[in-house]
Write a protein that holds these residues in place. Structure first.
Motif, PDB file in Angstrom:
ATOM      1  N   ALA A 117     -10.064   4.187   4.299  1.00  0.00           N
ATOM      2  CA  ALA A 117     -10.353   5.023   5.304  1.00  0.00           C
ATOM      3  C   ALA A 117     -10.535   5.992   4.128  1.00  0.00           C
ATOM      4  O   ALA A 117     -12.357   6.382   4.452  1.00  0.00           O
ATOM      5  N   GLN A 118     -10.214   6.642   2.846  1.00  0.00           N
ATOM      6  CA  GLN A 118     -10.828   7.701   2.085  1.00  0.00           C
ATOM      7  C   GLN A 118     -12.503   7.279   1.963  1.00  0.00           C
ATOM      8  O   GLN A 118     -13.089   7.848   1.442  1.00  0.00           O
ATOM      9  N   GLU A 119     -12.242   5.514   1.135  1.00  0.00           N
ATOM     10  CA  GLU A 119     -13.758   4.892   0.906  1.00  0.00           C
ATOM     11  C   GLU A 119     -14.353   5.321   2.225  1.00  0.00           C
ATOM     12  O   GLU A 119     -16.193   5.845   2.184  1.00  0.00           O
ATOM     13  N   ILE A 120     -14.498   5.091   3.496  1.00  0.00           N
ATOM     14  CA  ILE A 120     -15.748   5.193   4.085  1.00  0.00           C
ATOM     15  C   ILE A 120     -15.290   6.669   4.236  1.00  0.00           C
ATOM     16  O   ILE A 120     -16.777   7.403   4.690  1.00  0.00           O
ATOM     17  N   HIS A 164     -11.369  15.075  14.841  1.00  0.00           N
ATOM     18  CA  HIS A 164     -12.778  15.680  13.732  1.00  0.00           C
ATOM     19  C   HIS A 164     -12.745  14.115  12.895  1.00  0.00           C
ATOM     20  O   HIS A 164     -12.693  13.433  12.233  1.00  0.00           O
ATOM     21  N   ALA A 165     -14.153  14.334  12.208  1.00  0.00           N
ATOM     22  CA  ALA A 165     -14.575  13.137  10.862  1.00  0.00           C
ATOM     23  C   ALA A 165     -14.480  12.587  11.144  1.00  0.00           C
ATOM     24  O   ALA A 165     -13.889  11.129  10.487  1.00  0.00           O
ATOM     25  N   LEU A 166     -14.540  11.740  12.206  1.00  0.00           N
ATOM     26  CA  LEU A 166     -15.356  10.485  13.021  1.00  0.00           C
ATOM     27  C   LEU A 166     -16.433  10.229  11.569  1.00  0.00           C
ATOM     28  O   LEU A 166     -17.450  10.619  11.890  1.00  0.00           O
ATOM     29  N   GLU A 167     -16.340   8.797  11.605  1.00  0.00           N
ATOM     30  CA  GLU A 167     -17.037   7.898  10.397  1.00  0.00           C
ATOM     31  C   GLU A 167     -17.084   7.034  10.830  1.00  0.00           C
ATOM     32  O   GLU A 167     -16.999   6.014  10.793  1.00  0.00           O
TER      33      GLU A 167
END
Length: 231
Positions: A117-120, A164-167
């Motif tokens: 998730a952090q990488e995405i 928030h922060a939908l990626e």
């Protein structure tokens, strides 16, 4: 709209919190620590608050002046416009009742962000300072993830759940993953007792606007930033 505009803005601050806040002379000042405009901008508590005082505070803090402005701040907005402050990123606050719920949360909801998730997020420009914002949120929250393809942060404050922060990774776009994340967020929000799901969308982000409006989201508030012309 089930809630007042003030309630949505309170939910924004609580679910995506600055490192610190202080109030003085009709203003709220935020310390962002690199977490972006939303946690760094000053906003008015009083529509008659002194712009000159706020500018003096920014000078004292050695920070570039940045203001978050809502419809009731028109007088302040006009003063900043006259001073050459540019409008930056007009934003729609959009909300929907929990009508497209996906309760299949077991493999999608996490208490902390996974490495993938952090990488995405990192690929989308969401790095450690914004992860710190998520970690600071002192309310019910979850990190939603679909495989190594898409991720979002969701938190709830006083019956308003906010995404928030939908990626979505570039390689995984146009597969309906954004919609799937929003449906999962609705399921999580229902589980936490929320009444609505809300999200912030930059007006210029046409694909996101189309996605959320297609899911039945309606505008409930708006704001924009004004940024000092002086770097």
């Amino acid at each position: 709209m089930s809630f007042s505009e003030a309630a949505y803005f309170e939910a924004i601050d609580q679910t995506w919190p600055a490192a610190s806040y202080y109030q003085e002379q009709g203003w709220v000042f935020r310390e962002g620590r690199g977490g972006g405009k939303r946690v760094s901008a000053a906003s008015a508590l009083d529509p008659e608050a002194s712009v000159e005082f706020a500018l003096g505070q920014f000078k004292r803090l050695k920070e570039r002046p940045l203001f978050m402005l809502r419809k009731e701040d028109q007088g302040i907005d006009d003063k900043l416009d006259a001073l050459g402050f540019a409008i930056v990123e007009p934003v729609d606050v959009m909300s929907s009742p929990l009508t497209m719920i996906d309760m299949d949360l077991d493999i999608y909801a996490h208490n902390t962000p996974t490495q993938s998730a952090q990488e995405i997020w990192a690929e989308g420009g969401i790095g450690d300072p914004r992860l710190a914002v998520m970690a600071r949120a002192d309310c019910a929250k979850s990190y939603l993830q679909i495989e190594d393809k898409a991720v979002a942060f969701v938190a709830v404050w006083r019956k308003i759940a906010m995404v928030h922060a939908l990626e979505v990774r570039k390689s995984a776009r146009r597969q309906g993953l954004g919609k799937k994340l929003m449906q999962l967020a609705m399921g999580w929000a229902a589980k936490e007792g929320a009444a609505e799901l809300a999200i912030l969308t930059v007006k210029a982000n046409t694909p996101a606007q189309q996605l959320y409006r297609g899911m039945g989201f309606k505008d409930v508030a708006h704001y924009h930033y004004r940024l000092s012309p002086d770097v």
